[in-house]
Design a protein around this motif. Structure first.
Motif, PDB file in Angstrom:
ATOM      1  N   THR A  67      -5.627   5.862  -4.799  1.00 36.45           N
ATOM      2  CA  THR A  67      -5.121   5.165  -5.978  1.00 36.45           C
ATOM      3  C   THR A  67      -3.499   4.324  -5.168  1.00 36.45           C
ATOM      4  OG1 THR A  67      -3.071   6.985  -7.184  1.00 36.45           O
ATOM      5  CG2 THR A  67      -5.914   6.670  -7.678  1.00 36.45           C
ATOM      6  N   MET A  68      -3.439   4.540  -4.203  1.00 32.36           N
ATOM      7  CA  MET A  68      -2.190   3.976  -3.234  1.00 32.36           C
ATOM      8  C   MET A  68      -2.398   3.311  -1.948  1.00 32.36           C
ATOM      9  SD  MET A  68       0.675   4.608  -5.304  1.00 32.36           S
ATOM     10  CE  MET A  68       1.565   3.968  -4.449  1.00 32.36           C
ATOM     11  N   ALA A  69      -1.986   2.503  -1.571  1.00 33.88           N
ATOM     12  CA  ALA A  69      -2.153   1.482  -0.317  1.00 33.88           C
ATOM     13  C   ALA A  69      -2.512   2.743   0.503  1.00 33.88           C
ATOM     14  CB  ALA A  69      -2.125  -0.025   0.013  1.00 33.88           C
ATOM     15  N   VAL A  70      -3.078   2.782   1.521  1.00 34.98           N
ATOM     16  CA  VAL A  70      -2.765   3.346   3.015  1.00 34.98           C
ATOM     17  C   VAL A  70      -2.490   2.816   3.982  1.00 34.98           C
ATOM     18  CG1 VAL A  70      -5.010   4.994   1.882  1.00 34.98           C
ATOM     19  CG2 VAL A  70      -5.945   3.008   3.480  1.00 34.98           C
ATOM     20  N   VAL A  71      -3.003   0.970   3.923  1.00 33.93           N
ATOM     21  CA  VAL A  71      -2.488   0.705   4.874  1.00 33.93           C
ATOM     22  C   VAL A  71      -1.735  -0.951   4.686  1.00 33.93           C
ATOM     23  CG1 VAL A  71      -3.919   1.213   6.749  1.00 33.93           C
ATOM     24  CG2 VAL A  71      -4.332  -0.898   5.669  1.00 33.93           C
ATOM     25  N   ALA A  72      -1.060  -1.801   5.603  1.00 34.24           N
ATOM     26  CA  ALA A  72       0.061  -2.988   5.274  1.00 34.24           C
ATOM     27  C   ALA A  72      -1.290  -3.832   5.121  1.00 34.24           C
ATOM     28  CB  ALA A  72       1.279  -2.823   5.557  1.00 34.24           C
ATOM     29  N   GLU A  73      -1.239  -4.810   4.339  1.00 35.38           N
ATOM     30  CA  GLU A  73      -1.483  -5.564   5.736  1.00 35.38           C
ATOM     31  C   GLU A  73      -1.797  -6.443   6.485  1.00 35.38           C
ATOM     32  OE1 GLU A  73      -1.287  -9.410   3.106  1.00 35.38           O
ATOM     33  OE2 GLU A  73      -1.276  -8.136   0.839  1.00 35.38           O
ATOM     34  N   ASP A  74      -1.109  -5.691   7.751  1.00 35.50           N
ATOM     35  CA  ASP A  74      -1.056  -6.494   8.811  1.00 35.50           C
ATOM     36  C   ASP A  74      -1.292  -4.626   9.551  1.00 35.50           C
ATOM     37  OD1 ASP A  74       1.242  -4.203   8.598  1.00 35.50           O
ATOM     38  OD2 ASP A  74       2.971  -5.075   9.478  1.00 35.50           O
ATOM     39  N   GLY A  75      -1.915  -4.171   9.352  1.00 33.10           N
ATOM     40  CA  GLY A  75      -2.600  -2.548   9.959  1.00 33.10           C
ATOM     41  C   GLY A  75      -1.846  -1.717  10.102  1.00 33.10           C
ATOM     42  N   GLN A  76      -0.606  -2.095  10.078  1.00 32.21           N
ATOM     43  CA  GLN A  76       0.728  -0.686  10.183  1.00 32.21           C
ATOM     44  C   GLN A  76       0.669   0.207   9.167  1.00 32.21           C
ATOM     45  OE1 GLN A  76       2.182  -0.434  12.651  1.00 32.21           O
ATOM     46  NE2 GLN A  76       1.250  -2.199  13.163  1.00 32.21           N
ATOM     47  N   PRO A  77       0.812   1.491   8.931  1.00 29.60           N
ATOM     48  CA  PRO A  77       0.106   2.935   7.778  1.00 29.60           C
ATOM     49  C   PRO A  77       1.289   2.817   7.119  1.00 29.60           C
ATOM     50  CG  PRO A  77      -0.296   3.535  10.714  1.00 29.60           C
ATOM     51  CD  PRO A  77       0.544   1.758  10.463  1.00 29.60           C
ATOM     52  N   LEU A  78       1.353   3.718   5.960  1.00 31.16           N
ATOM     53  CA  LEU A  78       1.821   3.760   4.757  1.00 31.16           C
ATOM     54  C   LEU A  78       1.486   5.240   4.908  1.00 31.16           C
ATOM     55  CD1 LEU A  78       0.770   0.747   2.612  1.00 31.16           C
ATOM     56  CD2 LEU A  78       2.550   0.730   4.326  1.00 31.16           C
TER      57      LEU A  78
ATOM     58  N   THR B 258      -2.503   5.911  12.962  1.00 34.37           N
ATOM     59  CA  THR B 258      -2.511   4.713  13.884  1.00 34.37           C
ATOM     60  C   THR B 258      -2.989   3.805  12.709  1.00 34.37           C
ATOM     61  OG1 THR B 258      -4.561   5.012  14.664  1.00 34.37           O
ATOM     62  CG2 THR B 258      -2.737   6.000  15.790  1.00 34.37           C
ATOM     63  N   ALA B 259      -1.562   2.550  13.676  1.00 34.16           N
ATOM     64  CA  ALA B 259      -2.447   0.801  13.562  1.00 34.16           C
ATOM     65  C   ALA B 259      -3.738   0.733  13.865  1.00 34.16           C
ATOM     66  CB  ALA B 259      -1.557   0.133  13.799  1.00 34.16           C
ATOM     67  N   ILE B 260      -4.425  -0.015  12.521  1.00 32.35           N
ATOM     68  CA  ILE B 260      -5.708  -0.613  12.463  1.00 32.35           C
ATOM     69  C   ILE B 260      -5.687  -1.785  12.992  1.00 32.35           C
ATOM     70  CG2 ILE B 260      -7.830  -0.640  10.319  1.00 32.35           C
ATOM     71  CD1 ILE B 260      -6.985   2.244  10.821  1.00 32.35           C
TER      72      ILE B 260
ATOM     73  N   ASP C  40      -8.329  -3.535  14.251  1.00 33.72           N
ATOM     74  CA  ASP C  40     -10.446  -3.993  13.956  1.00 33.72           C
ATOM     75  C   ASP C  40      -9.999  -4.557  12.121  1.00 33.72           C
ATOM     76  OD1 ASP C  40     -13.452  -3.516  14.184  1.00 33.72           O
ATOM     77  OD2 ASP C  40     -13.301  -2.929  12.016  1.00 33.72           O
ATOM     78  N   LYS C  41     -10.740  -5.889  12.219  1.00 37.50           N
ATOM     79  CA  LYS C  41     -10.805  -7.186  11.129  1.00 37.50           C
ATOM     80  C   LYS C  41     -11.170  -6.252   9.863  1.00 37.50           C
ATOM     81  CE  LYS C  41     -10.538 -11.742   9.964  1.00 37.50           C
ATOM     82  NZ  LYS C  41     -10.834 -12.769  10.039  1.00 37.50           N
ATOM     83  N   ARG C  42     -12.303  -5.901   9.741  1.00 35.37           N
ATOM     84  CA  ARG C  42     -13.764  -5.396   9.047  1.00 35.37           C
ATOM     85  C   ARG C  42     -13.198  -3.574   8.503  1.00 35.37           C
ATOM     86  NH1 ARG C  42     -19.487  -3.233   9.878  1.00 35.37           N
ATOM     87  NH2 ARG C  42     -20.188  -2.703   7.197  1.00 35.37           N
ATOM     88  N   LEU C  43     -12.406  -2.932   9.774  1.00 41.95           N
ATOM     89  CA  LEU C  43     -12.111  -1.983   9.182  1.00 41.95           C
ATOM     90  C   LEU C  43     -10.680  -2.091   8.503  1.00 41.95           C
ATOM     91  CD1 LEU C  43     -11.937   1.125   8.693  1.00 41.95           C
ATOM     92  CD2 LEU C  43     -11.463   1.483  11.326  1.00 41.95           C
ATOM     93  N   LEU C  44      -9.738  -2.885   8.890  1.00 37.90           N
ATOM     94  CA  LEU C  44      -9.111  -3.690   8.199  1.00 37.90           C
ATOM     95  C   LEU C  44      -9.021  -3.636   6.496  1.00 37.90           C
ATOM     96  CD1 LEU C  44      -5.372  -3.461   7.402  1.00 37.90           C
ATOM     97  CD2 LEU C  44      -6.161  -6.316   8.673  1.00 37.90           C
ATOM     98  N   GLN C  45     -10.079  -4.857   6.447  1.00 37.96           N
ATOM     99  CA  GLN C  45     -10.264  -5.190   4.778  1.00 37.96           C
ATOM    100  C   GLN C  45     -10.442  -4.242   3.915  1.00 37.96           C
ATOM    101  OE1 GLN C  45     -13.679  -8.860   5.412  1.00 37.96           O
ATOM    102  NE2 GLN C  45     -13.445  -9.268   3.204  1.00 37.96           N
ATOM    103  N   TRP C  46     -11.309  -3.331   4.192  1.00 38.88           N
ATOM    104  CA  TRP C  46     -11.998  -2.337   4.463  1.00 38.88           C
ATOM    105  C   TRP C  46     -11.105  -1.450   2.901  1.00 38.88           C
ATOM    106  CZ3 TRP C  46     -13.642   2.751   5.771  1.00 38.88           C
ATOM    107  CH2 TRP C  46     -13.958   3.508   4.692  1.00 38.88           C
ATOM    108  N   MET C  47      -9.689  -0.804   4.012  1.00 38.87           N
ATOM    109  CA  MET C  47      -8.967  -0.566   4.099  1.00 38.87           C
ATOM    110  C   MET C  47      -8.384  -0.748   3.070  1.00 38.87           C
ATOM    111  SD  MET C  47      -8.026   1.989   7.112  1.00 38.87           S
ATOM    112  CE  MET C  47      -9.443   3.603   7.081  1.00 38.87           C
ATOM    113  N   LEU C  48      -7.577  -1.754   3.135  1.00 41.34           N
ATOM    114  CA  LEU C  48      -7.030  -2.581   1.984  1.00 41.34           C
ATOM    115  C   LEU C  48      -7.855  -2.438   0.669  1.00 41.34           C
ATOM    116  CD1 LEU C  48      -6.184  -6.034   3.751  1.00 41.34           C
ATOM    117  CD2 LEU C  48      -4.479  -3.609   2.935  1.00 41.34           C
TER     118      LEU C  48
END
Length: 307
Positions: free
Chosen positions: A12-23, A37-39, A41-49
């Motif tokens: 329920t909380m963000a798992v990565v920042a918008e720049d892909g860095q772990p939180l 690790t930093a994300i 891949d653009k598609r993977l980042l969009q999904w994780m956000l």
């Protein structure tokens, strides 16, 4: 990619920042899991956000049902919405998909069955959720709703236009999630089954399996006419077989007609319209609404043919 999927837990909380860095600081709220690790891949980042937004919506879904007191059932809903979002990046996740998916989770114990039931339903409904900077998925249906009310109840339509409600944006939720909020859980399911049966079109149904044939839905085979649903068959016979003329539009019209007197008397602005329609949440009878919708449909066709 996300070990929590299928584990009975969800985020329920963000798992990565918008720049892909772990939180890492959100790991406590996210069941102890975090991205290491930093994300890149653009598609993977969009999904994780979007995973945390899905989780927040899951917590709010059908909270009055004891079924969702069990966290593992909430996690199943999150699993399916997360996987659907990954497989459909062009649509992604939009609030309201949780309302469509929830009945599948409750009725189908097997998570795979529930996923594919939701996926097939979304082949029919996905355009409701597609939005761009200039348009929304249900815009065509809203236009049709405006045309229907203008034809069958010109006084109400004029009143809504005077309130700057002529675009009928207050009806977006009803059309997008197919009355999940306006009817009780069981009534909404009854309504879905009835609408989809009455709108059945063998040719159009085939296009859900082969999207490349979607533009051929108007090529009707007369021998199949008897297999059409009652609502669709009338449209085909009358020559009005446009895909957006769904029964849902006429159900919305029937809801507006039930509140006709209050809307004309009490609505002095759009906020009043929203409040009056909000009072009906969970208090409508699906059978009566469908009967009224069919009457409005008949009335609309007769007046439209005269014109």
């Amino acid at each position: 990619m996300v070990p929590l999927i299928g584990s009975g837990k969800f985020v329920t909380m963000a798992v990565v920042a918008e720049d892909g860095q772990p939180l890492e600081e959100s790991s406590v709220e996210n069941q102890g899991w975090f991205v290491k690790t930093a994300i890149t891949d653009k598609r993977l980042l969009q999904w994780m956000l979007v995973l945390s937004q899905i989780g927040l919506d899951v917590v709010r879904t059908d909270r009055y049902l004891s079924f969702y007191e069990n966290e593992s059932n909430q996690a199943r809903l999150w699993d399916i919405l997360s996987i659907y979002t990954w497989l459909n990046p062009d649509i992604g996740y939009v609030q309201g998909m949780n309302d469509i998916c929830s009945p599948m989770i409750i009725l189908l114990e097997d998570e795979a069955d529930a996923f594919w039931c939701f996926e097939r339903a979304m082949r029919r409904l996905r355009e409701n959720f597609r939005t761009t900077a200039t348009s929304m998925g249900v815009q065509t249906q809203l236009g049709m709703l405006s045309q229907v009310i203008k034809t069958v109840d010109p006084r109400l339509h004029q009143h809504l236009e005077d309130l700057d409600g002529g675009e009928y944006l207050f009806a977006i939720r009803m059309l997008m999630v197919l009355f999940r909020r306006e009817f009780s859980f069981l009534d909404a399911l009854y309504l879905w089954e009835l609408m989809w049966a009455m709108e059945y079109n063998p040719n159009l149904f085939g296009s859900y399996e082969k999207p490349e044939n979607r533009n051929n839905f108007s090529e009707q085979d007369p021998r199949l006419l008897k297999k059409y649903g009652k609502f669709e068959r009338k449209y085909v016979k009358s020559g009005h077989n446009e895909q957006h003329n769904t029964l849902a539009v006429f159900v919305v019209a029937s809801v507006l007609e039930t509140k006709n007197k209050r809307l004309l008397k009490e609505a002095k602005g759009l906020d009043d319209v929203v409040q009056i329609l909000g009072d009906i949440a969970g208090n409508l009878d699906a059978r009566k609404a469908c009967k009224e919708a069919l009457k409005i449909h008949e009335k609309f066709l007769k007046k439209a043919n005269r014109q």
